[in-house]
Each structure stands twice: as C-alpha cells, then as structure tokens.
Design a protein around this motif. Structure first.
Motif, short mmCIF file in Angstrom:
data_model
loop_
_atom_site.label_atom_id
_atom_site.label_comp_id
_atom_site.label_asym_id
_atom_site.label_seq_id
_atom_site.Cartn_x
_atom_site.Cartn_y
_atom_site.Cartn_z
N GLU A 1 0.86 -1.01 -0.05
CA GLU A 1 0.22 0.01 -0.29
C GLU A 1 0.90 1.30 -0.13
O GLU A 1 0.70 2.02 -0.73
N ARG A 2 1.91 1.26 0.76
CA ARG A 2 2.75 2.45 0.90
C ARG A 2 3.76 2.62 -0.26
O ARG A 2 3.98 3.66 -0.63
N LEU A 3 4.14 1.41 -0.72
CA LEU A 3 4.99 1.63 -2.12
C LEU A 3 4.02 2.35 -3.20
O LEU A 3 4.52 3.03 -3.92
N GLU A 4 2.88 2.13 -3.22
CA GLU A 4 1.71 2.48 -4.37
C GLU A 4 1.50 4.06 -3.98
O GLU A 4 1.66 4.88 -4.90
N LEU A 5 1.60 4.26 -2.45
CA LEU A 5 1.34 5.67 -2.14
C LEU A 5 2.54 6.54 -2.53
O LEU A 5 2.28 7.73 -3.04
N ALA A 6 3.70 5.80 -2.38
CA ALA A 6 5.14 6.87 -2.55
C ALA A 6 5.12 6.89 -4.11
O ALA A 6 5.57 8.05 -4.37
N LYS A 7 4.60 6.12 -5.07
CA LYS A 7 4.51 6.49 -6.45
C LYS A 7 3.57 7.55 -6.85
O LYS A 7 4.01 8.49 -7.45
N ARG A 8 2.60 7.53 -6.14
CA ARG A 8 1.28 8.60 -6.27
C ARG A 8 2.02 10.14 -5.64
O ARG A 8 1.55 10.94 -6.28
N CYS A 9 2.62 9.88 -4.80
CA CYS A 9 3.37 11.09 -4.03
C CYS A 9 4.52 11.69 -4.89
O CYS A 9 5.15 12.62 -4.61
N GLY A 10 4.97 10.88 -5.80
CA GLY A 10 6.03 11.49 -6.80
C GLY A 10 7.57 11.04 -6.66
O GLY A 10 8.57 11.40 -6.89
N ALA A 11 7.69 9.60 -5.92
CA ALA A 11 8.70 9.16 -5.88
C ALA A 11 9.64 8.66 -7.13
O ALA A 11 8.56 8.27 -8.03
N ASN A 12 10.67 8.75 -7.43
CA ASN A 12 11.28 8.37 -8.66
C ASN A 12 11.29 6.97 -8.82
O ASN A 12 11.19 6.31 -9.83
N ASN A 13 11.68 6.23 -7.87
CA ASN A 13 11.75 4.87 -7.66
C ASN A 13 11.32 4.21 -6.40
O ASN A 13 11.51 4.82 -5.06
N VAL A 14 10.65 3.12 -6.30
CA VAL A 14 10.09 2.66 -5.22
C VAL A 14 10.72 1.14 -5.09
O VAL A 14 11.02 0.30 -6.21
N TYR A 15 11.12 0.76 -3.98
CA TYR A 15 11.78 -0.56 -3.79
C TYR A 15 11.35 -1.24 -2.52
O TYR A 15 10.70 -0.68 -1.37
#
Length: 367
Positions: free
Chosen positions: A233-247
């Motif tokens: 859930e938080r990895l998807e939220l991080a994408k939504r918030c504008g993170a360049n990469n999620v791991y």
C-alpha cells in the motif's frame, strides 16, 4: 460534551466530560471538525504497549530513560484520544490578537507558550514554560484533552494556532498538527539550503511521515527521491506522491544518497540507512526506539555520517509547510487512505491503513 477515549488495545469509547472554559486572557476554545490518526497512535492502539514497556523495563530490554522522560504509564488508558486536528475557533480570551471566532486553524499537538527562549528559537517542542512533553491526546500525567472532542482549550492561542485560508480545503490538513511538520524536519532544513539532493526514504512503522517526506522533498525540488518499504500500500502511495523509484524492503540498492530518512522505527531500517547514506551524508530518523539500541558508531565515524533525531517542532514547521500548500506545490491528500464521519470514528481509527481522517460539518459557514 463528548470526548473519545482510548481505553485499551483495540478499544475506544465515547465519554461525557466537562466542557473546557476560558480562564485566561491568552486562551481560546476551538471545535475540531477534522481529526487524523497519527502514526504513533497505531502503535498503542494495536498493542498492549504500556504492559510491554513495563515488563521490558524490568527485564532490561526497554531503555530506562523512557519512563524517566515520559512517566511510568504514558500509554495506559483511559485517556482522551487524538492529537492531530483542524478546528474552528469558538471563543477567545481578551488579549488574543491573531485569530477570531469563526476562523479555521490547525492546532499543533504540542503545548507551547511562544515567548520563552526555546519557542523564540523555533524549538516549540521544548517550551520552557510548560512541563516536558506537554501535548494533546497522550497519557494521563500531562493531559490537555484530545483532538476527538467537542471542544478543546488552547492555552496560548496566538502562539499555537495557525490560521488556514478559506481558499484551502482543510480536511487533509489534519496532520499538519504533527506528522506533516515531523516530515518537514527530515529534509526541509537541508533542502532550504540546497535542493540538489538525492533522498532515500525507508518507510515502515512510521507510516505516513515517510510519505509526507516524499511530498515535501518533491515540493522543495530534491533532485532524486526514492522510497523503500515492506508495505505494498505504501509503495503505491509513494509512487502517487512522486517518488522516482520504489523498492521492496529486501531489494538490493547500489546507490548511496545525500539524505536517508529512516521512517522504519526498527533496527533493520536504521542499519539500512547507515548503509545507503553517502560519506558525509545525513540520516534523519523519525523512528521512536523504546528498546535499548547499539549504534554502529565506528561505521558512522568512518563515513562521517550526521545522525538527526528528535521530537518535531510542530508549530514553526507547520507554518513552513503551509506555505508550500498555499503555493500549490504540496498536496497532503495524496497520503490520505481513508476518510470517514466523526460519528464512525471508532471503526475508522481501528482500521489498519496508512492515514485515516474523520470529519464532521462545521458550525460556521465556509463561505
């Protein structure tokens, strides 16, 4: 009046209590209409935390300084619940100058006078004129009421309340009381000096602060923002918030970063932060470590690491974040995962998701 109380693990309860009254010229009475669940609330809502702390203290597992600083039964119910809210001003003392009845304001979770040396230096979390750790919605030994109340008293209205423009939707600003300025503390001061920084946020138990950190870093122009977590859930939220990469948490990362934000609150996350920070880089921790910890100081020494941790200074940093929101550079709504009604607060707050906000209609017109 009605006030929501934390009773014990997974149990909240509405109780009738005496309404606060103004008995000082600097005070205000406010009516919260949007309140959020803080990341810390989850820790005691879903764990027998007070019992575990006391047992851990006897066994020598819990840092003995916790009880010295916070008291023996800081998380023992019953106590009024909630410390993140946006409220409408109902009544003010005769020397309050910056707000008036009908205004909308965020209420910082910390009680601060605004006039002592610490407050004047922007360290409102260590106000010299209030007992240590004075806050809404925590424990029984320093109780100022809770955000989930019909009314709450603000002892230093001009110093504490931050007025919100009618042109901004206030509902998603509930965490401007605590979690959002805590996120600003992680990266804001460094990015103010130089936004050309690479940032890794390691998320975890400090659920929303890591995500708000991503939002703030993006709003302030960081050159690269990556995010690591074990929660899908938080990895998807991080994408939504504008993170360049999620791991994922077990991912192998070869990069090193100027700033690593540790929002994991676990030994593994802390050691990953030390691994991934560049030589002479900064680690900023939002984790709360109740257990005894051994820091790898020789490794930190060899890399020249700066390590920063501490309680947020909610009021001054909220003002800086509000400027980014007003300029439409930052949208806290991207972190919100559940909105519910005030009347359904018990069920809502017992939902295990990243950021829960409850709200109710305002008394004063929004026009």
């Amino acid at each position: 009046m009605n006030q929501l109380y934390f009773i014990k693990k997974e149990k909240l309860e509405w109780r009738e209590t005496t309404a606060p009254v103004i008995n000082g010229s600097l005070q205000a009475i406010v009516r919260p209409f949007a309140a959020a669940k803080c990341d810390l609330d989850d820790i005691y809502l879903f764990n027998n935390l007070n019992t575990k702390l006391n047992i851990g203290s006897v066994l020598g597992i819990v840092n003995k300084d916790f009880h010295r600083l916070f008291g023996q039964n800081f998380f023992k119910g019953p106590f009024p619940f909630g410390h993140e809210c946006v409220a409408e001003v109902v009544e003010i003392g005769d020397q309050v100058k910056t707000i008036k009845p009908g205004d909308i304001a965020t209420v910082p979770f910390q009680i601060s006078c605004g006039s002592c040396i610490n407050c004047n230096n922007g360290v409102s979390g260590s106000c010299s004129n209030t007992p240590p750790i004075s806050a809404y919605g925590f424990g029984t030994h320093l109780q100022f009421g809770g955000a989930m109340s019909d009314l709450i008293k603000v002892p230093y209205a001009d110093a504490m309340l931050l007025k919100i423009s009618e042109h901004i939707d206030p509902i998603h600003l509930a965490s401007l009381s605590d979690n959002i300025p805590d996120a600003y503390r992680n990266v804001g001061p460094e990015l103010e000096k130089n936004p050309d920084k690479s940032i890794l946020v390691i998320g975890g138990k400090v659920k929303s602060i890591g995500l708000y950190t991503v939002l703030i870093a993006k709003a302030m122009g960081a050159s690269r923002i990556d995010y690591m977590d074990y929660s899908n859930e938080r990895l998807e939220l991080a994408k939504r918030c504008g993170a360049n990469n999620v791991y994922g948490f077990s991912s192998k990362i070869t990069e090193q970063y100027d700033i690593v934000v540790e929002a994991n609150s676990d030994k593994q996350g802390l050691f990953k932060a030390i691994k991934f920070v560049r030589p002479n880089g900064l680690i900023s921790s939002s984790g709360i470590y109740l257990k005894k910890m051994k820091m790898p100081l020789i490794e930190m020494y060899s890399k020249g690491v700066t390590f920063k941790t501490g309680i947020a200074n909610a009021r001054p940093d909220a003002e800086k974040v509000l400027k980014l929101i007003t300029a439409k550079k930052l949208n806290p709504e991207l972190v919100t995962t559940k909105i519910d009604s005030w009347d359904n607060a018990i069920e809502a707050f017992l939902t295990k998701t990243t950021k829960v906000i409850v709200n109710r209609p305002r008394l004063f017109s929004s026009n």
